[in-house]
Write a protein that holds these residues in place. Structure first.
Motif, PDB file in Angstrom:
ATOM      1  N   VAL A  56      -5.106   0.284 -13.737  1.00 11.15           N
ATOM      2  CA  VAL A  56      -3.770   0.861 -13.572  1.00 11.15           C
ATOM      3  C   VAL A  56      -3.867   2.384 -13.525  1.00 11.15           C
ATOM      4  N   GLU A  57      -3.183   2.986 -12.549  1.00 14.53           N
ATOM      5  CA  GLU A  57      -3.171   4.456 -12.453  1.00 14.53           C
ATOM      6  C   GLU A  57      -2.065   5.016 -13.369  1.00 14.53           C
ATOM      7  N   THR A  58      -0.848   4.462 -13.248  1.00  9.45           N
ATOM      8  CA  THR A  58       0.273   4.868 -14.116  1.00  9.45           C
ATOM      9  C   THR A  58       1.006   3.600 -14.531  1.00  9.45           C
ATOM     10  N   PHE A  59       1.416   3.541 -15.781  1.00 13.01           N
ATOM     11  CA  PHE A  59       2.134   2.346 -16.230  1.00 13.01           C
ATOM     12  C   PHE A  59       3.628   2.453 -15.908  1.00 13.01           C
ATOM     13  N   GLY A  60       4.285   1.303 -15.821  1.00 12.05           N
ATOM     14  CA  GLY A  60       5.722   1.255 -15.531  1.00 12.05           C
ATOM     15  C   GLY A  60       6.532   1.864 -16.667  1.00 12.05           C
ATOM     16  N   TYR A  61       7.772   2.212 -16.395  1.00 10.33           N
ATOM     17  CA  TYR A  61       8.655   2.768 -17.418  1.00 10.33           C
ATOM     18  C   TYR A  61      10.101   2.604 -16.964  1.00 10.33           C
ATOM     19  N   ALA A  62      11.012   2.820 -17.907  1.00  8.83           N
ATOM     20  CA  ALA A  62      12.439   2.834 -17.563  1.00  8.83           C
ATOM     21  C   ALA A  62      12.975   4.228 -17.831  1.00  8.83           C
ATOM     22  N   VAL A  63      14.041   4.588 -17.136  1.00  8.29           N
ATOM     23  CA  VAL A  63      14.662   5.890 -17.373  1.00  8.29           C
ATOM     24  C   VAL A  63      16.167   5.705 -17.573  1.00  8.29           C
ATOM     25  N   GLU A  64      16.684   6.379 -18.623  1.00  8.32           N
ATOM     26  CA  GLU A  64      18.138   6.410 -18.852  1.00  8.32           C
ATOM     27  C   GLU A  64      18.631   7.797 -18.484  1.00  8.32           C
ATOM     28  N   TYR A  65      19.782   7.888 -17.860  1.00 10.92           N
ATOM     29  CA  TYR A  65      20.249   9.179 -17.348  1.00 10.92           C
ATOM     30  C   TYR A  65      21.779   9.225 -17.313  1.00 10.92           C
ATOM     31  N   ASP A  66      22.321  10.443 -17.146  1.00  8.34           N
ATOM     32  CA  ASP A  66      23.766  10.622 -17.049  1.00  8.34           C
ATOM     33  C   ASP A  66      24.254  10.334 -15.629  1.00  8.34           C
ATOM     34  N   ALA A  67      25.363   9.631 -15.547  1.00  5.22           N
ATOM     35  CA  ALA A  67      26.024   9.423 -14.245  1.00  5.22           C
ATOM     36  C   ALA A  67      27.495   9.779 -14.414  1.00  5.22           C
ATOM     37  N   ILE A  68      28.171  10.043 -13.307  1.00  3.58           N
ATOM     38  CA  ILE A  68      29.608  10.329 -13.393  1.00  3.58           C
ATOM     39  C   ILE A  68      30.395   9.069 -13.025  1.00  3.58           C
ATOM     40  N   ASP A  69      31.666   9.069 -13.336  1.00  2.00           N
ATOM     41  CA  ASP A  69      32.515   7.938 -12.961  1.00  2.00           C
ATOM     42  C   ASP A  69      33.003   8.185 -11.536  1.00  2.00           C
ATOM     43  N   ALA A  70      32.478   7.410 -10.593  1.00  2.71           N
ATOM     44  CA  ALA A  70      32.811   7.652  -9.182  1.00  2.71           C
ATOM     45  C   ALA A  70      34.294   7.415  -8.891  1.00  2.71           C
ATOM     46  N   LYS A  71      35.005   6.776  -9.806  1.00  4.87           N
ATOM     47  CA  LYS A  71      36.455   6.582  -9.590  1.00  4.87           C
ATOM     48  C   LYS A  71      37.171   7.935  -9.643  1.00  4.87           C
ATOM     49  N   GLU A  72      36.483   8.971 -10.147  1.00 11.75           N
ATOM     50  CA  GLU A  72      37.087  10.313 -10.197  1.00 11.75           C
ATOM     51  C   GLU A  72      36.826  11.113  -8.914  1.00 11.75           C
ATOM     52  N   PRO A 100       0.836  -1.204   0.000  1.00 17.26           N
ATOM     53  CA  PRO A 100       0.000   0.000   0.000  1.00 17.26           C
ATOM     54  C   PRO A 100       0.872   1.256   0.000  1.00 17.26           C
ATOM     55  N   GLU A 101       0.423   2.307  -0.691  1.00 16.95           N
ATOM     56  CA  GLU A 101       1.238   3.534  -0.773  1.00 16.95           C
ATOM     57  C   GLU A 101       0.919   4.519   0.348  1.00 16.95           C
ATOM     58  N   GLY A 102      -0.079   4.200   1.185  1.00 19.11           N
ATOM     59  CA  GLY A 102      -0.360   5.111   2.300  1.00 19.11           C
ATOM     60  C   GLY A 102      -1.759   4.910   2.855  1.00 19.11           C
ATOM     61  N   TYR A 103      -2.021   5.559   4.021  1.00 20.66           N
ATOM     62  CA  TYR A 103      -3.327   5.416   4.678  1.00 20.66           C
ATOM     63  C   TYR A 103      -4.461   5.940   3.797  1.00 20.66           C
ATOM     64  N   ASN A 104      -4.212   7.107   3.145  1.00 16.37           N
ATOM     65  CA  ASN A 104      -5.300   7.724   2.377  1.00 16.37           C
ATOM     66  C   ASN A 104      -5.098   7.586   0.879  1.00 16.37           C
ATOM     67  N   SER A 105      -4.235   6.676   0.477  1.00 19.47           N
ATOM     68  CA  SER A 105      -3.966   6.532  -0.953  1.00 19.47           C
ATOM     69  C   SER A 105      -4.712   5.316  -1.498  1.00 19.47           C
ATOM     70  N   ASN A 106      -5.227   5.472  -2.704  1.00 18.93           N
ATOM     71  CA  ASN A 106      -5.884   4.320  -3.336  1.00 18.93           C
ATOM     72  C   ASN A 106      -4.901   3.583  -4.242  1.00 18.93           C
ATOM     73  N   LEU A 107      -3.598   3.825  -4.028  1.00 18.55           N
ATOM     74  CA  LEU A 107      -2.615   3.189  -4.910  1.00 18.55           C
ATOM     75  C   LEU A 107      -1.871   2.059  -4.205  1.00 18.55           C
ATOM     76  N   VAL A 108      -1.533   1.050  -5.012  1.00 18.63           N
ATOM     77  CA  VAL A 108      -0.742  -0.071  -4.510  1.00 18.63           C
ATOM     78  C   VAL A 108       0.456  -0.226  -5.431  1.00 18.63           C
ATOM     79  N   TYR A 109       1.614  -0.457  -4.809  1.00 16.62           N
ATOM     80  CA  TYR A 109       2.866  -0.606  -5.570  1.00 16.62           C
ATOM     81  C   TYR A 109       3.161  -2.103  -5.719  1.00 16.62           C
ATOM     82  N   PRO A 110       3.143  -2.630  -6.966  1.00 24.54           N
ATOM     83  CA  PRO A 110       3.407  -4.074  -7.131  1.00 24.54           C
ATOM     84  C   PRO A 110       4.910  -4.332  -7.218  1.00 24.54           C
TER      85      PRO A 110
END
Ligand code: FAD
Length: 629
Positions: A343-359, A306-316
């Motif tokens: 379904v309230e919102t459909f799933g999705y993927a996101v691609e994004y920029d990351a830095i090289d933590a070795k720096e 459940p996403e909260g007391y007053n939310s009608n959403l469930v996270y699968p």
């Protein structure tokens, strides 16, 4: 209009909040900038804090004075101790959150913090200038100012960047592709260009999230119910008790039909048709990843949270996906209990920029630009807790450097945060990194139950704890010392305690100090203290922590000795042709890891996630024998 700050933090997510709060707690004039005020403590994916390895980080953040533990105690709707039947090294807390309550709690901490100003704005870029050192040498790069879309230029002494998935974010759902930081949010592209213009190397990573389902369309009668713990063990040392009503979760699973639907849609999956090129989190994979990678499995568990007391959403939880909308609809329809689910919102993927933590340095400062720090998802991690741990370290170090104080560097032997940062900066990542207890080679020492005693002294030394937090720690520490004394001085006597021993089926032949009696696996310290009328004098943390120390005294001592020994061996070289297959007693999984990583020294091997001190000892002994031969 130009203004100024000591420290400016970009991003109101879990990393940004902890970074800004740490800077402000250390007394610096701090500005936190985020695209929306609603970002504060926003959970982009599952509404939960903690889990294996992550619960430990949450408690470490709390012991460093951070907000995550206190916020989840105010917003949790189901608390559970995972692995409660297993050893203390792998036990971890997890809590389901009411998204809104959690966000409100975080917002409350931010808005009431002295020295901290929140600005709703977009950071477009930053400036650097040359820095004249005392010895007349010049460092070309030091952060000097930040440009905001609405608020203009702000001069700064340090900058922490925690932009999560927002830099050049691209969202995928089947054939549909659009720009965004996460669903409903625009991406931040200008800052990405600014980073590149300052020579910061960026690469792409990917993560994903499942659909959100309307609660009132789920048939819960068909599902297995899962309750939380009672009583609740709070995350924060500052929380005495949680008495809020707790909500259950429900379990369902995928099945053959669902897997067939996924297999049939392979060509429409951005993950498999080449549309998504970057790597996603191996340990939090999408459902299509799981179906193709573990093709022999006929079913995968789904937790309906459940996403909260007053939310009608469930996270699968368990069916994160970037498959097209029509396929997602079919999949959900074929899952038990979800036959008529909307379904309230459909799933999705996101691609994004990351830095090289070795720096980055262990302080999370960028090596080539002074005063520039990075934390969270942009460093290649995945998860709220990982982000919070790094945020706190980056913000604290940015402030400590401005104040001319010693940096906050946590070692692998003293914290999960130390393990994570060491992994990131020495090994880097090629897929989003998430924490597990198996990454911590000294996990028996890094337990949840001793977090306060491990971490608070470090936090106090850096000045990170407020007075009430310091007082709380001092109180718990004096309880700890008192109880240790009692356990050493009190004897369990075969004559005086005979009746109680018999009632509890304890077969004791000789009287012994309580601390030795507790070493027995069938003895629970809390029960003994109850019998001695002492239980109420001590916090449950203190009792559990000491009990573990007594029970595992031998192992802990050996582990400490191993740490010392390994430290001394750190620079020992490992030849390129070292044969790991010949090492007797080394687990196959560890052999494979070592063969793949080809460490050049014991120090390098030490930093490979999951390599234990015992494994290092085996390598060192073999090297010594080979040298002697
Ligand atoms: P975020 O929480 O992303 O916060 C970044 C903040 O930066 C935002 O508030 C944004 O407004 C702000 N910002 C960005 N650019 C600018 C700018 N130029 N100016 C001002 N503000 C800016 N974690 C898991 O553990 N498991 C999962 O399965 C999982 N799935 C995920 C799926 C999706 C789709 C997403 C988006 C995230 C997922 N996560 C998952 C990751 C989790 O949400 C992140 O790891 C965590 O929130 C990262 O915290 P952060 O503070 O680094 O960044």
């Amino acid at each position: 209009m130009e203004s100024n700050a000591d420290l400016l933090v970009i991003g109101g997510g879990h990393a940004g909040v902890e970074a800004a709060m740490a800077g402000a707690r250390l007394g610096l004039k701090t500005i936190l900038v985020s695209l929306k005020k609603d970002d504060l403590g926003k959970m982009s994916c599952n509404p939960a804090i903690g889990g294996l390895g992550k619960g430990q980080i949450t408690r470490e953040v709390d012991a460093l004075g951070g907000v995550m533990g206190r916020a989840i105690d105010k917003g949790g709707i189901q608390f559970r101790t995972l692995n409660s039947s297993k050893g203390p090294a792998v036990r971890a807390s997890r809590a389901q959150a009411d998204r809104e309550l959690y966000h409100k709690a975080v917002e409350g901490f931010v808005t009431s913090q002295n020295n901290l100003t929140f600005l709703e704005d977009e950071v477009l870029g930053f400036e650097t200038s040359s820095d004249n050192n005392n010895d007349n040498s010049v460092d070309n790069n030091i952060v000097t100012a930040v440009t905001l879309k609405k608020h203009g230029k702000i001069t700064v002494k340090a900058l922490v960047i925690t932009t999560g998935t927002f830099l050049r974010g691209i969202l995928h759902r089947g054939e549909t592709i659009w720009e965004g930081g996460r669903v409903g949010d625009a991406p931040a592209n200008a800052l990405s260009d600014s980073l590149k213009s300052h020579g910061v190397n960026l690469f792409r990573l990917k993560t994903g999230t499942p659909a959100r389902i309307k609660k009132d369309t789920i048939d819960f009668s068909k599902l297995t119910i899962q309750y939380g713990d009672n009583p609740i063990n709070p995350f924060s040392m500052m929380t005495e008790k949680i008495e809020r009503e707790q909500l259950p979760c429900y379990l369902t699973s995928t099945n053959k039909k669902v897997h067939e639907l996924i297999k049939a849609a392979k060509e429409r999956s951005p993950l498999f048709n080449g549309q998504i090129k970057s790597r996603g989190p191996r340990y939090c994979p999408s459902i299509e990843d799981k179906v193709f990678r573990f093709s022999d499995k006929e079913s995968h568990t789904i937790f309906l949270e459940p996403e909260g007391y007053n939310s009608n959403l469930v996270y699968p939880n368990g069916i994160s996906t970037s498959l097209p909308e029509d396929v997602q609809r079919e999949i959900i329809k074929n899952i038990e209990g979800l036959e008529n689910a909307e379904v309230e919102t459909f799933g999705y993927a996101v691609e994004y920029d990351a830095i090289d933590a070795k720096e980055l340095y262990p302080t999370l400062e960028y090596k080539n630009i002074k005063g520039l720090y990075f934390a969270g998802q942009i460093n290649g991690t995945s998860g709220y807790e990982e982000a919070a741990g790094q945020g706190l370290v980056a913000g604290a170090n940015a402030a400590l450097k401005i104040l001319g104080k010693e940096p906050l560097i946590l070692s692998r032997a003293e914290s999960y945060i130390g393990v994570m940062i060491d992994d990131l900066i020495t090994l880097g990542v090629d897929e989003p990194y998430r924490m597990f207890s198996s990454r911590a080679e000294h996990r028996l020492m890094l337990r949840e139950d001793n977090t306060i005693f491990r971490i608070c002294p470090i936090a106090i030394k850096c000045g990170l704890l407020e007075n009430d937090q310091k007082e709380k720690f001092e109180n718990l520490k004096s309880q700890y010392d008192k109880l240790k004394e009692i356990c050493t001085e009190t004897k369990i006597s075969i004559t005086k305690d005979e009746k109680w021993l018999k009632e509890n089926n304890y077969d004791l032949k000789v009287s012994m100090p309580l601390k030795d009696f507790v070493k027995r696996s069938d003895v629970i310290l809390e029960n003994v203290l109850n019998y001695l009328n002492l239980k109420d004098n001590f916090h449950s943390f203190v009792i559990i922590s000491l009990e573990t120390e007594f029970k595992f005294e031998g192992y802990l001592l050996r582990e400490e000795q191993e740490i010392e020994r390994v430290k001394k061996m750190e620079n020992t070289k490992i030849p390129d042709d070292f044969n790991y297959d010949e090492l007797k007693g080394l687990r196959i999984e560890l052999k494979e890891k070592l063969k793949k990583a080809k460490p050049i020294s014991i120090g390098h091997a030490m930093r490979i996630p999951g390599i234990t001190p015992a494994a290092l000892s085996l390598i060192a002994i073999r090297l010594k024998n080979e040298r002697n031969q």
